[in-house]
Write a protein that holds these residues in place. Sequence first.
Motif, mmCIF file in Angstrom:
data_model
loop_
_atom_site.group_PDB
_atom_site.id
_atom_site.type_symbol
_atom_site.label_atom_id
_atom_site.label_comp_id
_atom_site.label_asym_id
_atom_site.label_seq_id
_atom_site.Cartn_x
_atom_site.Cartn_y
_atom_site.Cartn_z
ATOM 1 N N HIS A 133 0.812 -1.219 0.000
ATOM 2 C CA HIS A 133 0.000 0.000 0.000
ATOM 3 C C HIS A 133 0.846 1.270 0.000
ATOM 4 O O HIS A 133 0.720 2.114 0.900
ATOM 5 N N PRO A 134 1.703 1.470 -1.020
ATOM 6 C CA PRO A 134 2.407 2.751 -1.139
ATOM 7 C C PRO A 134 1.507 3.781 -1.802
ATOM 8 O O PRO A 134 0.393 3.450 -2.245
ATOM 9 N N LEU A 135 1.977 4.995 -1.889
ATOM 10 C CA LEU A 135 1.308 5.958 -2.749
ATOM 11 C C LEU A 135 1.588 5.571 -4.196
ATOM 12 O O LEU A 135 2.714 5.185 -4.525
ATOM 13 N N PRO A 136 0.612 5.665 -5.086
ATOM 14 C CA PRO A 136 0.856 5.320 -6.492
ATOM 15 C C PRO A 136 1.733 6.363 -7.163
ATOM 16 O O PRO A 136 1.654 7.560 -6.860
ATOM 17 N N ALA A 137 2.578 5.903 -8.089
ATOM 18 C CA ALA A 137 3.510 6.810 -8.758
ATOM 19 C C ALA A 137 2.783 7.910 -9.525
ATOM 20 O O ALA A 137 3.287 9.034 -9.644
#
Length: 310
Positions: free
Chosen positions: A84-88
């Motif tokens: 669950h990272p921030l999307p590029a």
Amino acid sequence: MAMLCSDCFRGTLRGDVVPTGAEETIYGRPTYVARPEPGVNPIGTVVIIPDAFGWTLRNTRALADAYARRVPCVVYLPDFMDGHPLPAWALDSLEAKPAADASIPARAWHAVSTALLYARIVVPFFLRNRPAAALPRIRRWLRALRTEQGADARIGAAGFCWGGLFAVLLAHDDAENLAAVSAPGGAARPELQTPSRFVPVVDCAFAAHPSLVKVPEHIAKAARPLSVANGDDDEWMGKNAMQTLVATVGRKNAAATAAAAGEERFEAVVYPGAAHGFAVRGDRDDPRQRERGEQSEDQAVRWFQRWMRA
């Protein structure tokens, strides 16, 4: 306190590099792995704790490749965010601004849509990856690495923005930062392998433009070699905080000099004009920002070479 500043969502995606490492599963986590060139022996292992865009961001993978080649070392870039990272794509979407001649309704709609986008992707990121949730994941993974590699292996941590805080915390002399290392019982008697001592999960750390770091508290508690790279007045750590950080590092080195024959175990390098995120997402078309990014890479490489060979 917010986990990230607005500059944490800004930056440039690199299209000038093709990552050369491989994706593997290490201790149960998807991990990008970069290794030195064939025939080159690594002097240790560096674990990258990335910015909010996570383990798949091309910029961070390019940095892993550079460390592997230049230190030289094996570099692990694990998914410490449980997918669950921030999307590029948020780099462009959250930084977009309305046209200069946009109408008042158009400006209002842009403000509303940006707020909705923040609520959709940033708030869940905060909840899933707040320090209280993420730090135990990171420590568990590093304990497994240290236990497998043993006390004599050299392990470093490199953290950026979101990950910078954790790199600093891993340099503390805390019981949670220790791993049990077994005494070998020999191939014939594996049952005799028992925990003989506890050793730090990392030997040294590097942090670039760290978010959420408390100055001077977190820096003052560092016990293992720590190097920090930051702009002189970025959005997260302004001039006063940086002056305090540099002064804290100076006091720690003075104390270390008096006790350990001149060994300076801490450093803070200030990069005038460097924007928050410059070490990973700096604009490479901007000569100044590109230079700052390259200088911070050199800083990290020197630090790991120094302490992994110690």
